[in-house]
Design a protein around this motif. Structure first.
Motif, PDB file in Angstrom:
ATOM      1  N   GLU A  98      44.731  37.657 -27.783  1.00  0.00           N
ATOM      2  CA  GLU A  98      46.106  37.849 -28.253  1.00  0.00           C
ATOM      3  C   GLU A  98      46.504  36.702 -29.168  1.00  0.00           C
ATOM      4  O   GLU A  98      46.158  35.554 -28.934  1.00  0.00           O
ATOM      5  CB  GLU A  98      47.038  37.898 -27.040  1.00  0.00           C
ATOM      6  N   VAL A  99      47.231  37.036 -30.242  1.00  0.00           N
ATOM      7  CA  VAL A  99      47.757  35.989 -31.111  1.00  0.00           C
ATOM      8  C   VAL A  99      49.218  35.750 -30.752  1.00  0.00           C
ATOM      9  O   VAL A  99      49.928  36.666 -30.346  1.00  0.00           O
ATOM     10  CB  VAL A  99      47.616  36.334 -32.608  1.00  0.00           C
ATOM     11  N   ALA A 100      49.639  34.504 -30.904  1.00  0.00           N
ATOM     12  CA  ALA A 100      51.014  34.142 -30.561  1.00  0.00           C
ATOM     13  C   ALA A 100      51.911  34.370 -31.762  1.00  0.00           C
ATOM     14  O   ALA A 100      51.783  33.698 -32.784  1.00  0.00           O
ATOM     15  CB  ALA A 100      51.076  32.684 -30.119  1.00  0.00           C
ATOM     16  N   THR A 101      52.787  35.360 -31.663  1.00  0.00           N
ATOM     17  CA  THR A 101      53.721  35.652 -32.742  1.00  0.00           C
ATOM     18  C   THR A 101      55.142  35.525 -32.220  1.00  0.00           C
ATOM     19  O   THR A 101      55.369  35.488 -31.015  1.00  0.00           O
ATOM     20  CB  THR A 101      53.525  37.086 -33.276  1.00  0.00           C
ATOM     21  N   GLY A 102      56.078  35.486 -33.155  1.00  0.00           N
ATOM     22  CA  GLY A 102      57.482  35.529 -32.759  1.00  0.00           C
ATOM     23  C   GLY A 102      57.872  36.962 -32.433  1.00  0.00           C
ATOM     24  O   GLY A 102      58.239  37.296 -31.323  1.00  0.00           O
ATOM     25  N   ILE A 144      55.087  40.367 -39.669  1.00  0.00           N
ATOM     26  CA  ILE A 144      54.784  39.573 -38.475  1.00  0.00           C
ATOM     27  C   ILE A 144      55.469  38.228 -38.642  1.00  0.00           C
ATOM     28  O   ILE A 144      55.213  37.503 -39.609  1.00  0.00           O
ATOM     29  CB  ILE A 144      53.276  39.392 -38.274  1.00  0.00           C
ATOM     30  N   ASN A 145      56.342  37.920 -37.718  1.00  0.00           N
ATOM     31  CA  ASN A 145      57.051  36.648 -37.731  1.00  0.00           C
ATOM     32  C   ASN A 145      56.347  35.680 -36.797  1.00  0.00           C
ATOM     33  O   ASN A 145      56.071  36.014 -35.645  1.00  0.00           O
ATOM     34  CB  ASN A 145      58.511  36.851 -37.300  1.00  0.00           C
ATOM     35  N   TRP A 146      56.065  34.513 -37.310  1.00  0.00           N
ATOM     36  CA  TRP A 146      55.342  33.484 -36.564  1.00  0.00           C
ATOM     37  C   TRP A 146      56.297  32.320 -36.282  1.00  0.00           C
ATOM     38  O   TRP A 146      57.139  32.005 -37.103  1.00  0.00           O
ATOM     39  CB  TRP A 146      54.152  32.984 -37.388  1.00  0.00           C
ATOM     40  N   ARG A 147      56.110  31.673 -35.158  1.00  0.00           N
ATOM     41  CA  ARG A 147      56.947  30.520 -34.828  1.00  0.00           C
ATOM     42  C   ARG A 147      56.593  29.315 -35.702  1.00  0.00           C
ATOM     43  O   ARG A 147      57.448  28.519 -36.060  1.00  0.00           O
ATOM     44  CB  ARG A 147      56.822  30.188 -33.346  1.00  0.00           C
ATOM     45  N   THR A 148      55.282  29.195 -36.034  1.00  0.00           N
ATOM     46  CA  THR A 148      54.828  28.107 -36.911  1.00  0.00           C
ATOM     47  C   THR A 148      53.788  28.672 -37.873  1.00  0.00           C
ATOM     48  O   THR A 148      53.318  29.790 -37.699  1.00  0.00           O
ATOM     49  CB  THR A 148      54.175  26.953 -36.108  1.00  0.00           C
ATOM     50  N   ILE A 149      53.400  27.896 -38.859  1.00  0.00           N
ATOM     51  CA  ILE A 149      52.355  28.312 -39.789  1.00  0.00           C
ATOM     52  C   ILE A 149      51.033  28.285 -39.027  1.00  0.00           C
ATOM     53  O   ILE A 149      50.642  27.247 -38.509  1.00  0.00           O
ATOM     54  CB  ILE A 149      52.304  27.378 -41.016  1.00  0.00           C
ATOM     55  N   GLN A 150      50.390  29.452 -38.950  1.00  0.00           N
ATOM     56  CA  GLN A 150      49.149  29.580 -38.184  1.00  0.00           C
ATOM     57  C   GLN A 150      48.042  30.124 -39.081  1.00  0.00           C
ATOM     58  O   GLN A 150      48.307  30.787 -40.083  1.00  0.00           O
ATOM     59  CB  GLN A 150      49.355  30.540 -37.007  1.00  0.00           C
ATOM     60  N   LEU A 190      53.254  36.296 -47.976  1.00  0.00           N
ATOM     61  CA  LEU A 190      53.359  35.250 -46.957  1.00  0.00           C
ATOM     62  C   LEU A 190      54.535  34.359 -47.315  1.00  0.00           C
ATOM     63  O   LEU A 190      54.575  33.769 -48.393  1.00  0.00           O
ATOM     64  CB  LEU A 190      52.071  34.418 -46.892  1.00  0.00           C
ATOM     65  N   ASP A 191      55.517  34.308 -46.433  1.00  0.00           N
ATOM     66  CA  ASP A 191      56.648  33.399 -46.574  1.00  0.00           C
ATOM     67  C   ASP A 191      56.402  32.271 -45.582  1.00  0.00           C
ATOM     68  O   ASP A 191      56.471  32.488 -44.368  1.00  0.00           O
ATOM     69  CB  ASP A 191      57.957  34.130 -46.262  1.00  0.00           C
ATOM     70  N   LEU A 192      56.074  31.094 -46.087  1.00  0.00           N
ATOM     71  CA  LEU A 192      55.722  29.980 -45.208  1.00  0.00           C
ATOM     72  C   LEU A 192      56.902  29.480 -44.384  1.00  0.00           C
ATOM     73  O   LEU A 192      56.715  28.825 -43.370  1.00  0.00           O
ATOM     74  CB  LEU A 192      55.127  28.829 -46.021  1.00  0.00           C
ATOM     75  N   THR A 246      59.050  27.256 -37.935  1.00  0.00           N
ATOM     76  CA  THR A 246      58.973  27.376 -39.390  1.00  0.00           C
ATOM     77  C   THR A 246      59.486  28.737 -39.866  1.00  0.00           C
ATOM     78  O   THR A 246      59.783  28.894 -41.042  1.00  0.00           O
ATOM     79  CB  THR A 246      57.529  27.203 -39.899  1.00  0.00           C
ATOM     80  N   ASP A 247      59.565  29.715 -38.969  1.00  0.00           N
ATOM     81  CA  ASP A 247      59.968  31.084 -39.321  1.00  0.00           C
ATOM     82  C   ASP A 247      59.080  31.662 -40.415  1.00  0.00           C
ATOM     83  O   ASP A 247      59.537  32.299 -41.361  1.00  0.00           O
ATOM     84  CB  ASP A 247      61.439  31.147 -39.735  1.00  0.00           C
ATOM     85  N   THR A 248      57.791  31.447 -40.277  1.00  0.00           N
ATOM     86  CA  THR A 248      56.797  31.978 -41.202  1.00  0.00           C
ATOM     87  C   THR A 248      56.695  33.495 -41.023  1.00  0.00           C
ATOM     88  O   THR A 248      56.772  33.989 -39.900  1.00  0.00           O
ATOM     89  CB  THR A 248      55.435  31.302 -40.932  1.00  0.00           C
TER      90      THR A 248
END
Length: 173
Positions: free
Chosen positions: A21-25, A63-69, A114-116, A125-127
């Motif tokens: 599993e990948v960690a996403t927001g 896909i919203n990420w908590r940090t740049i991954q 990709l919005d960093l 970071t709301d990537t």
């Protein structure tokens, strides 16, 4: 008493048919917006916007990420990526008890953006990674409810194949 949906209790995202599993927001699922043609003329009062079965405008998944991954960056490549998104919904069943129902969304998509995000101390970071969907299949409690394959003329809703005749006529079946 009818079944009453309550909320998404938990979700998980897997990339490239992996069991990790990948960690996403969170994930923003695509919209199904039919392409259509306006019909008007003699015998018709006004206009009718007639959708073309199986033909949809651009479909994006975000896909919203908590940090740049690294996974966020990997997904903007031009290759087609596989995503497996699973969720557990809470519902009140017909006897008034809480019950869990599953949803699985299988997507094949190409990197589109990709919005960093931003770099701020003590903050996410709301990537965001944006992908263009070419295939999507949705299961609710293990039953396929919708399947769209834009490259192979497949559009099924609750088991009904809306493009079977089209594929036959075009020699694709």
């Amino acid at each position: 008493m009818a079944q009453i949906p309550v909320k998404l209790q938990a979700a998980a995202v897997y990339l490239e048919d992996s069991s990790i599993e990948v960690a996403t927001g969170d994930v923003t699922l695509p919209s199904f917006d039919s392409l259509s043609e306006t019909l008007s003329g003699a015998g018709i009062l006004g206009e009718i916007d007639v959708p073309t079965p199986g033909h949809f405008g651009s479909m994006e998944v975000g896909i919203n990420w908590r940090t740049i991954q690294t996974e966020a960056v990997k997904l903007i490549s031009s290759e087609v990526h596989a995503l497996d998104i699973r969720g557990a919904f809470q519902i009140f069943n017909q006897s008034g008890k809480l019950e869990t129902k599953g949803i699985k969304v299988t997507i094949r998509a190409m990197g589109k953006g990709l919005d960093l995000g931003k770099l701020a101390q003590n903050s996410t970071t709301d990537t965001t990674t944006t992908l263009e969907v070419v295939y999507i299949k949705i299961f609710i409690d293990g039953i396929a409810v919708i399947e769209l394959d834009k490259l192979n003329y497949v559009f099924r809703v609750n088991g009904q194949d809306d493009l079977l005749d089209v594929r036959k006529i075009l020699g694709k079946s």
